[in-house]
Design a protein around this motif. Structure first.
Motif, mmCIF file in Angstrom:
data_model
loop_
_atom_site.group_PDB
_atom_site.id
_atom_site.type_symbol
_atom_site.label_atom_id
_atom_site.label_comp_id
_atom_site.label_asym_id
_atom_site.label_seq_id
_atom_site.Cartn_x
_atom_site.Cartn_y
_atom_site.Cartn_z
ATOM 1 N N GLU A 4 0.836 -1.193 0.000
ATOM 2 C CA GLU A 4 0.000 0.000 0.000
ATOM 3 C C GLU A 4 0.875 1.248 0.000
ATOM 4 N N ARG A 6 2.719 4.638 0.914
ATOM 5 C CA ARG A 6 3.161 5.230 2.174
ATOM 6 C C ARG A 6 3.776 6.588 1.877
ATOM 7 N N TRP A 13 3.114 10.461 -1.694
ATOM 8 C CA TRP A 13 2.706 9.115 -1.307
ATOM 9 C C TRP A 13 2.998 8.182 -2.478
ATOM 10 N N ARG A 15 4.007 3.800 -3.590
ATOM 11 C CA ARG A 15 4.133 2.418 -3.138
ATOM 12 C C ARG A 15 5.566 2.145 -2.697
#
Length: 328
Positions: A4, A6, A13, A15
């Motif tokens: 997911e 982060r 953001w 992966r």
């Protein structure tokens, strides 16, 4: 823990498993070599990679240009990391005058973009008596404010493979002084079983970056292919002094004895270890072919249990030459 997205830096953001494109600069030139490189990059996107790590010095811009060709196909798919600090052209130093601005302009042109998400200062050499350090720090801040770059990056403590404890301590001390001047948003560093984890102000690099609210890019987790049986690992071993090469072979044999010889076994352990023990980090992995990329993303298996993580940490910690603790 899966893949997911982060947070790596403010507003960024991505992966946590990405692509390290150093080998693109060394790949076979010509149409066939470019086609293989682009096929591998496309495979990474299909497998879910959202961050690509390159540099102006990888093949003197060739890696960036290949990534730029990919971005023309997938303009919204990727976050970009590039680096500066080794190419100086006709300037007296890679950080002299407007060199960073000029190199960034070339990088943006190579990448076919107007923005790089993370721009990394890839060298801690800022000239005699650090004459360029404060100027470079100000330039990087300005580039971020003008939104040519999203985050200021800095290479982590750097010592060559096979370096002794004194050389590593000196590299760590140097990094801390540069870190204070640059005030980066992201640290880029190599991290694998061949390298002791840098100790900074009484804690390891992972703890140091978390305490300072700084993101982390972990590169070369497979020791340039050594843990995956790739040719890059053979080149790494051949470049080491005999004593260090023998020690590395002993470490690798010990890992196989402890964790097995099944294909992808050490790959899974090394990648999962990075993904799970550094939740504020993105791990970038080198590759040569589309098949290698597919294996890295599909051979991860389920997250490691606490027992597996402890075993890997303890084993890697005892295998390193100076006994530095593993990631915590």
């Amino acid at each position: 823990m899966g893949l997911e997205p982060r947070q790596l830096a403010r507003g960024l953001w991505t992966r946590p498993l990405g692509l390290h494109c150093a080998r693109l600069g060394d790949a076979v030139t010509g149409r066939d070599g470019d086609a293989r490189s682009l096929a591998a990059l496309r495979q990474g996107i299909e497998c879910g990679a959202t961050l690509v790590d390159t540099a102006d010095s990888y093949g003197h811009g060739r890696s960036e240009r290949l990534v730029g060709r990919l971005l023309r196909e997938f303009p919204e798919a990727l976050h970009l990391v590039s680096k500066v600090g080794h190419l100086r052209g006709s300037a007296p130093h890679p950080y002299a005058g407007k060199r960073i601005q000029h190199q960034l302009e070339q990088t943006l042109d190579n990448l076919y973009t107007a923005h790089v998400d993370v721009y990394v200062l890839d060298s801690h050499d800022f000239g005699p008596q650090d004459r360029y350090l404060d100027i470079v720090a100000e330039q990087m801040t300005t580039l971020r404010e003008l939104e040519y770059i999203g985050a200021v990056g800095l290479r982590g403590p750097h010592a060559p493979y096979g370096a002794g404890p004194a050389e590593r301590r000196a590299a760590a001390d140097r990094f801390v002084s540069v870190f204070a001047a640059v005030r980066p948003d992201v640290i880029w560093t190599r991290c694998n079983m061949m390298l002791p984890m840098a100790q900074l102000e009484g804690e390891d690099l992972v703890a140091f970056t978390r305490r300072n609210g700084v993101g982390l890019v972990l590169a070369s987790p497979l020791a340039h292919g050594l843990l995956a049986g790739g040719p890059g690992g053979d080149r790494l071993l051949s470049d080491l002094p005999t004593s260090a090469r023998d020690a590395a072979c002993d470490r690798l044999a010990a890992l196989h004895d402890r964790f097995g010889d099944a294909p992808g076994g050490l790959l899974r352990m090394a990648l999962r270890w990075c993904l799970q023990r550094a939740p504020h980090a993105v791990t970038v992995v080198g590759f040569s072919t589309a098949q290698q990329v597919k294996e890295m993303f599909t051979d991860l298996g389920p997250p490691l249990g606490e027992g597996e993580l402890r075993a890997w940490e303890e084993y890697c910690g005892t295998l390193r030459s100076d006994g530095s603790p593993a990631l915590r």
